[in-house]
Design a protein around this motif. Structure first.
Motif, PDB file in Angstrom:
ATOM      1  N   ASP A 112       0.759  -1.048  -0.008  1.00 26.77           N
ATOM      2  CA  ASP A 112       0.161  -0.175   0.323  1.00 26.77           C
ATOM      3  C   ASP A 112       0.751   1.846   0.383  1.00 26.77           C
ATOM      4  OD1 ASP A 112      -2.277  -1.847  -0.106  1.00 26.77           O
ATOM      5  OD2 ASP A 112      -2.957  -0.805   1.956  1.00 26.77           O
ATOM      6  N   LEU A 113       1.916   1.172   0.814  1.00 26.20           N
ATOM      7  CA  LEU A 113       2.762   2.329   0.764  1.00 26.20           C
ATOM      8  C   LEU A 113       3.367   2.919  -0.299  1.00 26.20           C
ATOM      9  CD1 LEU A 113       4.402   4.547   2.150  1.00 26.20           C
ATOM     10  CD2 LEU A 113       5.620   2.846   3.328  1.00 26.20           C
ATOM     11  N   GLY A 114       4.383   1.880  -1.291  1.00 25.66           N
ATOM     12  CA  GLY A 114       4.908   1.394  -2.207  1.00 25.66           C
ATOM     13  C   GLY A 114       3.489   2.187  -3.519  1.00 25.66           C
ATOM     14  N   GLU A 115       2.449   2.101  -3.897  1.00 23.97           N
ATOM     15  CA  GLU A 115       1.442   2.750  -4.113  1.00 23.97           C
ATOM     16  C   GLU A 115       0.824   4.200  -3.711  1.00 23.97           C
ATOM     17  OE1 GLU A 115      -2.526   0.653  -4.825  1.00 23.97           O
ATOM     18  OE2 GLU A 115      -1.445  -0.824  -5.361  1.00 23.97           O
ATOM     19  N   LYS A 116       0.508   4.277  -2.209  1.00 25.90           N
ATOM     20  CA  LYS A 116       0.740   5.786  -2.149  1.00 25.90           C
ATOM     21  C   LYS A 116       2.080   6.781  -2.207  1.00 25.90           C
ATOM     22  CE  LYS A 116       0.633   8.695   1.744  1.00 25.90           C
ATOM     23  NZ  LYS A 116       1.107   8.617   3.515  1.00 25.90           N
ATOM     24  N   LEU A 117       3.259   5.807  -2.657  1.00 26.95           N
ATOM     25  CA  LEU A 117       4.908   6.709  -3.141  1.00 26.95           C
ATOM     26  C   LEU A 117       4.318   6.802  -4.732  1.00 26.95           C
ATOM     27  CD1 LEU A 117       7.047   5.284  -0.384  1.00 26.95           C
ATOM     28  CD2 LEU A 117       5.845   7.936  -0.571  1.00 26.95           C
ATOM     29  N   LYS A 118       4.208   6.213  -4.892  1.00 27.58           N
ATOM     30  CA  LYS A 118       3.670   5.883  -6.531  1.00 27.58           C
ATOM     31  C   LYS A 118       5.121   5.394  -6.680  1.00 27.58           C
ATOM     32  CE  LYS A 118       0.469   9.010  -7.649  1.00 27.58           C
ATOM     33  NZ  LYS A 118       0.218  10.043  -6.792  1.00 27.58           N
ATOM     34  N   ILE A 119       5.733   4.061  -6.356  1.00 20.83           N
ATOM     35  CA  ILE A 119       6.754   3.756  -6.798  1.00 20.83           C
ATOM     36  C   ILE A 119       7.257   2.973  -8.593  1.00 20.83           C
ATOM     37  CG2 ILE A 119       8.727   1.455  -6.583  1.00 20.83           C
ATOM     38  CD1 ILE A 119       8.296   3.167  -4.114  1.00 20.83           C
ATOM     39  N   GLN A 120       7.725   3.598  -8.547  1.00 21.05           N
ATOM     40  CA  GLN A 120       7.898   3.208 -10.763  1.00 21.05           C
ATOM     41  C   GLN A 120       8.269   1.860 -10.685  1.00 21.05           C
ATOM     42  OE1 GLN A 120      10.187   6.578 -12.025  1.00 21.05           O
ATOM     43  NE2 GLN A 120       9.888   7.616 -10.663  1.00 21.05           N
ATOM     44  N   ASN A 121       7.715   0.787 -11.896  1.00 19.16           N
ATOM     45  CA  ASN A 121       7.859  -0.113 -12.252  1.00 19.16           C
ATOM     46  C   ASN A 121       8.119  -0.921 -11.143  1.00 19.16           C
ATOM     47  OD1 ASN A 121       8.930   0.727 -15.322  1.00 19.16           O
ATOM     48  ND2 ASN A 121      10.780   1.522 -13.824  1.00 19.16           N
ATOM     49  N   GLY A 122       7.012  -0.998 -10.390  1.00 20.68           N
ATOM     50  CA  GLY A 122       6.907  -1.566  -9.262  1.00 20.68           C
ATOM     51  C   GLY A 122       6.693  -3.667  -9.370  1.00 20.68           C
ATOM     52  N   ASP A 123       7.090  -4.325  -9.210  1.00 20.82           N
ATOM     53  CA  ASP A 123       6.869  -5.971  -9.120  1.00 20.82           C
ATOM     54  C   ASP A 123       6.876  -6.374  -7.835  1.00 20.82           C
ATOM     55  OD1 ASP A 123       6.023  -8.206 -11.039  1.00 20.82           O
ATOM     56  OD2 ASP A 123       8.226  -8.601 -10.334  1.00 20.82           O
ATOM     57  N   VAL A 124       6.067  -7.235  -7.779  1.00 27.97           N
ATOM     58  CA  VAL A 124       5.766  -8.204  -6.773  1.00 27.97           C
ATOM     59  C   VAL A 124       5.364  -9.847  -6.757  1.00 27.97           C
ATOM     60  CG1 VAL A 124       4.038  -8.467  -4.502  1.00 27.97           C
ATOM     61  CG2 VAL A 124       5.121  -6.006  -5.512  1.00 27.97           C
ATOM     62  N   LYS A 125       6.243 -10.561  -6.339  1.00 26.17           N
ATOM     63  CA  LYS A 125       6.123 -11.999  -7.282  1.00 26.17           C
ATOM     64  C   LYS A 125       5.787 -12.598  -5.374  1.00 26.17           C
ATOM     65  CE  LYS A 125       8.611 -11.841 -11.244  1.00 26.17           C
ATOM     66  NZ  LYS A 125      10.012 -11.767 -11.693  1.00 26.17           N
ATOM     67  N   GLU A 148       7.036 -16.275  -4.142  1.00 30.26           N
ATOM     68  CA  GLU A 148       7.680 -17.499  -4.713  1.00 30.26           C
ATOM     69  C   GLU A 148       8.021 -17.933  -3.261  1.00 30.26           C
ATOM     70  OE1 GLU A 148      11.450 -16.420  -7.119  1.00 30.26           O
ATOM     71  OE2 GLU A 148      10.424 -15.477  -8.184  1.00 30.26           O
ATOM     72  N   GLY A 149       7.582 -19.620  -3.620  1.00 30.00           N
ATOM     73  CA  GLY A 149       7.409 -20.598  -1.984  1.00 30.00           C
ATOM     74  C   GLY A 149       6.835 -19.510  -0.837  1.00 30.00           C
ATOM     75  N   ASN A 150       7.630 -19.692   0.057  1.00 28.71           N
ATOM     76  CA  ASN A 150       7.138 -18.337   1.428  1.00 28.71           C
ATOM     77  C   ASN A 150       7.890 -17.377   1.170  1.00 28.71           C
ATOM     78  OD1 ASN A 150       5.329 -20.535   2.764  1.00 28.71           O
ATOM     79  ND2 ASN A 150       6.951 -22.122   3.184  1.00 28.71           N
ATOM     80  N   GLN A 151       8.230 -16.718   0.235  1.00 31.90           N
ATOM     81  CA  GLN A 151       8.944 -15.806   0.407  1.00 31.90           C
ATOM     82  C   GLN A 151       8.150 -14.316  -0.354  1.00 31.90           C
ATOM     83  OE1 GLN A 151      13.074 -15.471  -0.860  1.00 31.90           O
ATOM     84  NE2 GLN A 151      13.170 -15.040   1.072  1.00 31.90           N
ATOM     85  N   LEU A 152       7.936 -13.335  -0.289  1.00 22.49           N
ATOM     86  CA  LEU A 152       8.045 -12.241  -1.220  1.00 22.49           C
ATOM     87  C   LEU A 152       8.910 -11.480  -1.805  1.00 22.49           C
ATOM     88  CD1 LEU A 152       5.012 -10.435  -1.964  1.00 22.49           C
ATOM     89  CD2 LEU A 152       5.296  -9.549   0.139  1.00 22.49           C
ATOM     90  N   LYS A 153       9.085 -11.271  -3.010  1.00 25.63           N
ATOM     91  CA  LYS A 153       9.968 -10.223  -3.727  1.00 25.63           C
ATOM     92  C   LYS A 153       9.308  -9.102  -4.480  1.00 25.63           C
ATOM     93  CE  LYS A 153      12.578 -14.751  -4.859  1.00 25.63           C
ATOM     94  NZ  LYS A 153      13.845 -14.364  -4.443  1.00 25.63           N
ATOM     95  N   VAL A 154       9.729  -8.278  -3.468  1.00 26.48           N
ATOM     96  CA  VAL A 154       9.521  -6.918  -4.389  1.00 26.48           C
ATOM     97  C   VAL A 154      10.072  -5.840  -4.668  1.00 26.48           C
ATOM     98  CG1 VAL A 154       8.603  -4.345  -3.791  1.00 26.48           C
ATOM     99  CG2 VAL A 154       7.763  -6.853  -2.278  1.00 26.48           C
ATOM    100  N   ASN A 155      10.210  -5.354  -5.837  1.00 25.17           N
ATOM    101  CA  ASN A 155      10.650  -4.896  -6.597  1.00 25.17           C
ATOM    102  C   ASN A 155      10.648  -3.340  -7.642  1.00 25.17           C
ATOM    103  OD1 ASN A 155      12.926  -6.814  -7.184  1.00 25.17           O
ATOM    104  ND2 ASN A 155      11.848  -7.874  -8.724  1.00 25.17           N
ATOM    105  N   GLY A 156      11.194  -2.027  -7.744  1.00 28.66           N
ATOM    106  CA  GLY A 156      10.653  -1.266  -7.939  1.00 28.66           C
ATOM    107  C   GLY A 156      11.622   0.350  -7.977  1.00 28.66           C
ATOM    108  N   THR A 157      11.438   1.140  -8.062  1.00 32.64           N
ATOM    109  CA  THR A 157      12.188   2.464  -8.014  1.00 32.64           C
ATOM    110  C   THR A 157      10.902   3.318  -7.160  1.00 32.64           C
ATOM    111  OG1 THR A 157      13.007   1.695 -10.015  1.00 32.64           O
ATOM    112  CG2 THR A 157      13.265   4.399  -9.713  1.00 32.64           C
ATOM    113  N   ALA A 158      11.983   3.965  -6.189  1.00 36.80           N
ATOM    114  CA  ALA A 158      11.424   5.274  -5.349  1.00 36.80           C
ATOM    115  C   ALA A 158      11.714   6.667  -5.951  1.00 36.80           C
ATOM    116  CB  ALA A 158      11.900   4.822  -4.022  1.00 36.80           C
TER     117      ALA A 158
END
Length: 125
Positions: free
Chosen positions: A11-24, A26-36
Motif C-alpha cells: 500500500d505504501l508503494g502505491e501511495k509513493l507511486k513506486i515506478q516499475n513495481g513488481d511483486v511476486k 515464490e514459495g514462502n517468500q515475497l519478492k518486491v522490486n521497483g524504483t522510488a
C-alpha cells in the motif's frame, strides 16, 4: 498469506507511486522490486518492511532503486513549518536546518523565512 502480511508495504508503494513495481510470491517468500523517487521514499519502504517483518526479515526480499540520487527528497512547505522542523523530520536533528537552507539559497534568502507552497530540496548528507 505472505502477501497479506506485507500489505502495508504494498500500500505504501502505491501511495509513493513506486515506478516499475513488481511483486511476486515464490514459495514462502515475497519478492518486491521497483524504483522510488528519492532515497527518503526508499527508506520509508524499508522502515515499513522492518516494522512488519522485524529487523532482518527472511520472508521478503526487496530490490528498491532510487530514480533521483541527487537529492534526499523534495519537500513542499506547509503552513507552520520551519527549516528546523523540516530538518528534524528528515534527519532527526533540527540543527541540520542549515544544510537545507544552503541547498535552497536560490529561493531562500533567510533561514528564518519560508513560505507555504515552496518546494525545497532536502540534500543528501
Amino acid at each position: 498469506m505472505i502477501k497479506a502480511k506485507y500489505q502495508s508495504v504494498l500500500d505504501l508503494g502505491e501511495k509513493l507511486k513506486i515506478q516499475n513495481g513488481d511483486v511476486k510470491v515464490e514459495g514462502n517468500q515475497l519478492k518486491v522490486n521497483g524504483t522510488a523517487n528519492t532515497q527518503y521514499e526508499k527508506n520509508l519502504i524499508w522502515d515499513e518492511i522492518k516494522k512488519v517483518g522485524g529487523e532482518s526479515p527472511t520472508d521478503i526480499t526487496a530490490d528498491i532503486k532510487v530514480a533521483d540520487t541527487s537529492v534526499f527528497h523534495r519537500h513542499t512547505v506547509q503552513s507552520g513549518e520551519s527549516l528546523s522542523k523540516i530538518a528534524k523530520h528528515y534527519y532527526k536533528d533540527p540543527m541540520k536546518y542549515n544544510a537545507i537552507f544552503k541547498a535552497n539559497t536560490d529561493i531562500l534568502k533567510n533561514p528564518d523565512v519560508i513560505h507555504p507552497g515552496q518546494e525545497l530540496i532536502i540534500p543528501n548528507l
